[in-house]
Scaffold this motif. Structure first.
Motif, PDB file in Angstrom:
ATOM      1  N   ALA A 109       4.582   5.344  -4.995  1.00 15.96           N
ATOM      2  CA  ALA A 109       3.726   4.461  -5.781  1.00 15.96           C
ATOM      3  C   ALA A 109       2.816   3.633  -4.888  1.00 15.96           C
ATOM      4  CB  ALA A 109       4.577   3.549  -6.654  1.00 15.96           C
ATOM      5  N   ASP A 110       1.622   3.391  -5.391  1.00 19.86           N
ATOM      6  CA  ASP A 110       0.681   2.462  -4.770  1.00 19.86           C
ATOM      7  C   ASP A 110       1.196   1.056  -5.062  1.00 19.86           C
ATOM      8  OD1 ASP A 110      -1.422   0.728  -4.191  1.00 19.86           O
ATOM      9  OD2 ASP A 110      -2.962   2.149  -4.835  1.00 19.86           O
ATOM     10  N   LYS A 111       1.507   0.305  -4.047  1.00 15.37           N
ATOM     11  CA  LYS A 111       2.144  -0.993  -4.281  1.00 15.37           C
ATOM     12  C   LYS A 111       1.178  -2.074  -4.754  1.00 15.37           C
ATOM     13  CE  LYS A 111       6.293  -0.149  -1.629  1.00 15.37           C
ATOM     14  NZ  LYS A 111       7.194  -0.537  -0.535  1.00 15.37           N
ATOM     15  N   ASP A 112      -0.108  -1.741  -4.794  1.00 17.75           N
ATOM     16  CA  ASP A 112      -1.064  -2.632  -5.454  1.00 17.75           C
ATOM     17  C   ASP A 112      -1.305  -2.217  -6.895  1.00 17.75           C
ATOM     18  OD1 ASP A 112      -1.467  -4.258  -3.246  1.00 17.75           O
ATOM     19  OD2 ASP A 112      -3.066  -2.990  -2.445  1.00 17.75           O
ATOM     20  N   ASP A 113      -0.987  -0.976  -7.202  1.00 18.15           N
ATOM     21  CA  ASP A 113      -1.151  -0.434  -8.555  1.00 18.15           C
ATOM     22  C   ASP A 113      -0.042   0.590  -8.771  1.00 18.15           C
ATOM     23  OD1 ASP A 113      -1.929   0.519 -10.997  1.00 18.15           O
ATOM     24  OD2 ASP A 113      -3.731   1.551 -10.278  1.00 18.15           O
ATOM     25  N   ALA A 114       1.135   0.092  -9.115  1.00 13.46           N
ATOM     26  CA  ALA A 114       2.340   0.923  -9.126  1.00 13.46           C
ATOM     27  C   ALA A 114       2.324   2.019 -10.176  1.00 13.46           C
ATOM     28  CB  ALA A 114       3.571   0.041  -9.317  1.00 13.46           C
ATOM     29  N   LYS A 115       1.341   2.032 -11.043  1.00 13.37           N
ATOM     30  CA  LYS A 115       1.247   3.112 -12.031  1.00 13.37           C
ATOM     31  C   LYS A 115       0.704   4.396 -11.405  1.00 13.37           C
ATOM     32  CE  LYS A 115       0.678   0.233 -16.186  1.00 13.37           C
ATOM     33  NZ  LYS A 115       0.940  -1.062 -15.536  1.00 13.37           N
ATOM     34  N   MET A 116       0.144   4.283 -10.188  1.00 12.05           N
ATOM     35  CA  MET A 116      -0.436   5.445  -9.519  1.00 12.05           C
ATOM     36  C   MET A 116       0.384   5.845  -8.298  1.00 12.05           C
ATOM     37  SD  MET A 116      -3.049   6.534 -11.177  1.00 12.05           S
ATOM     38  CE  MET A 116      -3.736   7.637  -9.923  1.00 12.05           C
ATOM     39  N   CYS A 117       0.459   7.146  -8.070  1.00  9.56           N
ATOM     40  CA  CYS A 117       1.131   7.695  -6.899  1.00  9.56           C
ATOM     41  C   CYS A 117       0.085   8.010  -5.834  1.00  9.56           C
ATOM     42  CB  CYS A 117       1.888   8.969  -7.279  1.00  9.56           C
ATOM     43  SG  CYS A 117       2.772   9.753  -5.916  1.00  9.56           S
ATOM     44  N   ILE A 118       0.305   7.528  -4.628  1.00 12.16           N
ATOM     45  CA  ILE A 118      -0.615   7.818  -3.525  1.00 12.16           C
ATOM     46  C   ILE A 118       0.168   8.411  -2.357  1.00 12.16           C
ATOM     47  CG2 ILE A 118      -2.228   6.002  -4.195  1.00 12.16           C
ATOM     48  CD1 ILE A 118      -1.099   4.346  -1.810  1.00 12.16           C
ATOM     49  N   ARG A 161      12.647  -2.216   6.471  1.00  9.96           N
ATOM     50  CA  ARG A 161      13.108  -2.802   5.213  1.00  9.96           C
ATOM     51  C   ARG A 161      12.072  -3.755   4.615  1.00  9.96           C
ATOM     52  NH1 ARG A 161      16.739  -6.052   4.202  1.00  9.96           N
ATOM     53  NH2 ARG A 161      17.260  -5.168   2.170  1.00  9.96           N
ATOM     54  N   ASP A 162      11.077  -4.151   5.395  1.00  6.48           N
ATOM     55  CA  ASP A 162      10.093  -5.134   4.930  1.00  6.48           C
ATOM     56  C   ASP A 162       8.972  -4.431   4.174  1.00  6.48           C
ATOM     57  OD1 ASP A 162       8.275  -7.129   4.493  1.00  6.48           O
ATOM     58  OD2 ASP A 162       8.017  -7.665   6.597  1.00  6.48           O
ATOM     59  N   PRO A 163       8.914  -4.572   2.830  1.00  5.28           N
ATOM     60  CA  PRO A 163       7.885  -3.852   2.062  1.00  5.28           C
ATOM     61  C   PRO A 163       6.463  -4.344   2.352  1.00  5.28           C
ATOM     62  CG  PRO A 163       9.104  -5.355   0.639  1.00  5.28           C
ATOM     63  CD  PRO A 163       9.809  -5.354   1.958  1.00  5.28           C
ATOM     64  N   ASP A 164       6.325  -5.567   2.833  1.00  2.00           N
ATOM     65  CA  ASP A 164       4.983  -6.068   3.154  1.00  2.00           C
ATOM     66  C   ASP A 164       4.429  -5.389   4.396  1.00  2.00           C
ATOM     67  OD1 ASP A 164       4.518  -8.136   1.103  1.00  2.00           O
ATOM     68  OD2 ASP A 164       6.222  -9.145   2.030  1.00  2.00           O
ATOM     69  N   SER A 165       5.262  -5.291   5.440  1.00  5.96           N
ATOM     70  CA  SER A 165       4.756  -4.731   6.697  1.00  5.96           C
ATOM     71  C   SER A 165       4.616  -3.217   6.646  1.00  5.96           C
ATOM     72  CB  SER A 165       5.682  -5.125   7.853  1.00  5.96           C
ATOM     73  OG  SER A 165       6.939  -4.500   7.728  1.00  5.96           O
ATOM     74  N   THR A 166       5.300  -2.568   5.707  1.00  5.57           N
ATOM     75  CA  THR A 166       5.216  -1.104   5.619  1.00  5.57           C
ATOM     76  C   THR A 166       4.231  -0.634   4.549  1.00  5.57           C
ATOM     77  OG1 THR A 166       7.171  -1.090   4.188  1.00  5.57           O
ATOM     78  CG2 THR A 166       7.520  -0.681   6.545  1.00  5.57           C
ATOM     79  N   PHE A 167       3.402  -1.534   4.045  1.00  5.29           N
ATOM     80  CA  PHE A 167       2.324  -1.105   3.150  1.00  5.29           C
ATOM     81  C   PHE A 167       0.998  -1.529   3.767  1.00  5.29           C
ATOM     82  CE2 PHE A 167      -0.506  -1.314  -0.575  1.00  5.29           C
ATOM     83  CZ  PHE A 167      -0.359  -0.012  -1.007  1.00  5.29           C
ATOM     84  N   ASN A 168       0.264  -0.536   4.256  1.00  8.05           N
ATOM     85  CA  ASN A 168      -0.984  -0.776   4.980  1.00  8.05           C
ATOM     86  C   ASN A 168      -2.016   0.245   4.517  1.00  8.05           C
ATOM     87  OD1 ASN A 168       0.290  -2.675   7.160  1.00  8.05           O
ATOM     88  ND2 ASN A 168       1.568  -0.845   7.145  1.00  8.05           N
ATOM     89  N   ARG A 169      -2.925  -0.192   3.681  1.00  6.40           N
ATOM     90  CA  ARG A 169      -3.892   0.725   3.060  1.00  6.40           C
ATOM     91  C   ARG A 169      -5.001   1.112   4.041  1.00  6.40           C
ATOM     92  NH1 ARG A 169      -4.572   1.766  -2.050  1.00  6.40           N
ATOM     93  NH2 ARG A 169      -3.460  -0.108  -2.748  1.00  6.40           N
TER      94      ARG A 169
END
Length: 675
Positions: A148-157, A233-241
């Protein structure tokens, strides 16, 4: 709540749900509750050579495997139409069980892939081989998955993630903790042995031990650039668009545009996630600087290693001697039928799951679970209301998230289609590769499309449960809904202590140190006030410190090791919340006379609750398994999920009259106050 019939006679027929044979009444419940509640079970279930750890989960896992084997046998005994799911199940299973054919074929099913690698000449050839291996699900260097796109969880990226270590984790390469030196030595010996078994030393003209050292040196360099498990484990640091153009600047030697086009996921792609940017930046440099011959050795090893379990016995045994014995502490490999059943389950899990549910999951169990889950959701809402450390605005957001949790019980509403999976009678390994390609194509097909919330991440025959933050869902497969977790014949105090805590555990994952960062729609969004965040962090530190203070191993060969409270924090928060929430749900049920308030087998309902909880974690475990799990697993060991978790729960202290000075005692002001 309509979990049990209200007629006196039917209530009287219910058991306590506590197996008295599991207890060790020579132990004191106020000093070592784990030994008291589980000591009898441990004595009655000694480890056999096949297991490095054996517990309540494993008992059900073994039962599920036996049930699957019976299902496979039943479909194998009848004449199935060619290409049907039943025919595919039977064909794959029979190939895996045909030990004569496996010995005759030897390395032959793997040889074409090794010849392909040996013929690589240029860096362009190397890149093309990466693509081919990724298509086969062999994620050398890195992996790309659909999430899931963590800025728009309805979409898979697309997500790009660090990968490619034969030992599975960077710490094995970078630290000397525990048995790591011996593990590295054994890994090099395994590679040299299997390079020779596969004939790649003769094929390449390079000695097997030299090939092994090539790979070890290369993987060590990869490992040093990778994130630790704790960092991941940190979802903030592991999401980098990144856009493709931005990614190409970050890692110029990775052809992102060509990669996505080759994987057929470039259509509609605006951006994707790079989970560990530093690793990919370093990887780009590593790719440019590494000799083609070393890359070939690395590729060849990962082909051999991924195939070893599906080839002749010399490969299987060498693989087990390292991964099973040295790394995992097991003494003997699982019987062939168990290994092959697991392979069929991995290839066609939902097809087997559909047959499993028809035979082993009564409709009544699903109905009772639905009521239990609703009761736990109500109780968590009450706990949120009572949380003195939370502000009203955050409580409202928490209630919004709780009210939108999607509950999955037993089995999916729709089953996966396996018509596109081709199973032939050529070789066991060839079919494993086809299955991997089939699964890879299935996963990649989701990218740049809406997330399917009805899809399950586990099969019905899986003895486990999960919470997914991006879909805000909890899932309880059919196989876990049986004793000791869920007992249709028991009074509900035991069910609240066992499956009730599991439900509460998964619900709490939506509000643990990671889950709390996602909103009700699954987006990575901070919905907490600064004050709430500070209070939460102060409280969670209590659990970090408690679990880090426990000496989990003191072995003359493997050394001394303490628990890792940071790595296991999310699971420990979920246990803490699950205990609090399910206990409150049981109290609600007691008030409504839906739980027997009298003693049963000498225990009050409150005591039965905690005894049932402990029974879930009954297990025996070898020192090497303790070492491996403490280094790599985000879950605490079973003993600590009882003896470290319960002193934080005031209701446990009261139920067993624990006093100051007892080993199970923690001062009230020092207990974690979260959910």
């Amino acid at each position: 709540m309509a979990l049990i019939a209200t007629g006196c006679n039917k209530k009287a027929n219910l058991t306590s749900g506590i197996d008295l044979n599991n207890l060790d009444t020579t132990a004191s419940p106020v000093d070592d509750f784990y030994q008291y509640a589980c000591g009898g079970w441990m004595a009655n279930n000694p480890l056999d050579a096949e297991h490095s750890r054996y517990g309540a989960f494993d008992v059900l896992g073994e039962k599920a495997q036996a049930d699957l084997r019976a299902i496979i046998d039943s479909v194998s005994e009848i004449k199935n139409s060619k290409g049907s799911v039943a025919d595919k199940i039977a064909t794959l299973y029979n190939l895996g069980m045909d030990s004569v054919k496996l010995q005759q074929q030897g390395v032959a099913p793997l040889t074409p892939y090794l010849e392909e690698i040996n013929n690589l000449k240029t860096r362009e050839d190397v890149w093309n081989e990466i693509l081919k291996m990724h298509h086969r699900g062999n994620h050398v260097l890195f992996g790309v998955f659909g999430e899931a796109d963590k800025d728009d969880a309805k979409m898979c990226i697309a997500w790009a993630y660090q990968s490619g270590l034969g030992l599975g984790d960077r710490d094995y390469y970078t630290t000397d903790e525990g048995n790591n030196k011996n593990i590295r030595k054994g890994y090099v010996e395994l590679m040299a042995k299997e390079f020779a078994l596969a004939g790649y030393d003769k094929m390449s003209g390079i000695a097997a031990d030299k090939l092994a050292n090539f790979v070890m040196t290369f993987e060590t360099r990869l490992a040093k650039s990778q994130n630790t498990r704790l960092e991941n484990r940190d979802p903030d640091s592991t999401f980098n668009r990144y856009t493709v153009e931005e990614a190409s600047k970050l890692a110029e030697n990775i052809d992102w545009k060509g990669y996505f086009a080759d994987m057929k996921i470039d259509k509609g792609m605006k951006s994707f996630n790079i989970a560990q940017p530093k690793y990919f930046k370093d990887l780009s440099k590593i790719i440019a600087e590494t000799d083609v011959e070393i890359m070939k050795a690395y590729f060849a090893w990962h082909e051999i290693n991924s195939a070893a379990s599906y080839l002749s016995d010399d490969f299987v045994n060498a693989n087990f001697d390292f991964y099973g014995k040295l790394l995992g502490g097991r003494e003997a490999n699982r019987p062939r039928w168990k290994r092959v059943t697991s392979t069929v389950d991995g290839a066609m899990g939902e097809a087997l799951g559909q047959l499993y549910v028809e035979k082993h999951f009564p409709a009544e169990a699903k109905k009772r679970m639905e009521v239990l889950v609703n009761n736990l959701i109500t109780a968590l809402g009450q706990r949120i209301d009572k949380a003195s450390w939370m502000t009203d605005v955050t409580k409202k957001n928490a209630h919004d998230k709780l009210s939108t949790i999607y509950v999955k019980i037993g089995y999916p509403n729709k089953w996966r289609d396996y018509s596109g999976l081709e199973i032939k009678e050529d070789s066991y390994y060839a079919n494993v590769v086809r299955s991997n390609v089939f699964d890879m194509d299935y996963m990649l097909s989701k990218i740049n499309k809406p997330v399917d919330k009805d899809e399950w991440q586990m099969t019905p025959q899986t003895v486990n449960a999960y919470y997914n933050p991006t879909t805000n869902e909890i899932c309880f497969p059919a196989a876990i809904l049986q004793p000791p977790f869920f007992n249709m014949a028991a009074d509900e105090a035991a069910n609240y202590g066992a499956i009730g805590v599991v439900i509460g555990h998964e619900l709490t994952h939506g509000f643990d140190d990671q889950g709390r960062k996602y909103d009700k729609d699954g987006n990575l969004h901070d919905w907490w006030t600064e004050e709430d965040s500070k209070n939460f962090d102060n409280n969670k530190k209590v659990l970090v410190d408690a679990f880090s203070a426990v000496k989990v191993l003191d072995d003359p060969e493997l050394g001394t090791l303490y628990g890792n409270g940071e790595l296991t924090l999310g699971e420990n928060i979920a246990d803490n919340g699950g205990l609090h929430v399910s206990y409150l749900a049981m109290q609600n049920a007691l008030a409504q006379k839906q739980v027997n308030k009298e003693k049963m087998d000498g225990f009050t309902p409150e005591q039965r609750f905690f005894l049932a909880y402990a029974a879930v974690w009954a297990s025996n475990i070898r020192p090497k398994a303790i070492l491996q799990l403490t280094q790599m697993d985000v879950h605490s060991l079973g003993r600590n999920r009882v003896n470290v978790a319960l002193p934080q729960i005031g209701e446990f202290i009261d139920a067993f009259d624990v006093k100051k000075g007892d080993k199970m005692w923690v001062d009230p002001e020092k207990r974690a106050q979260l959910w």
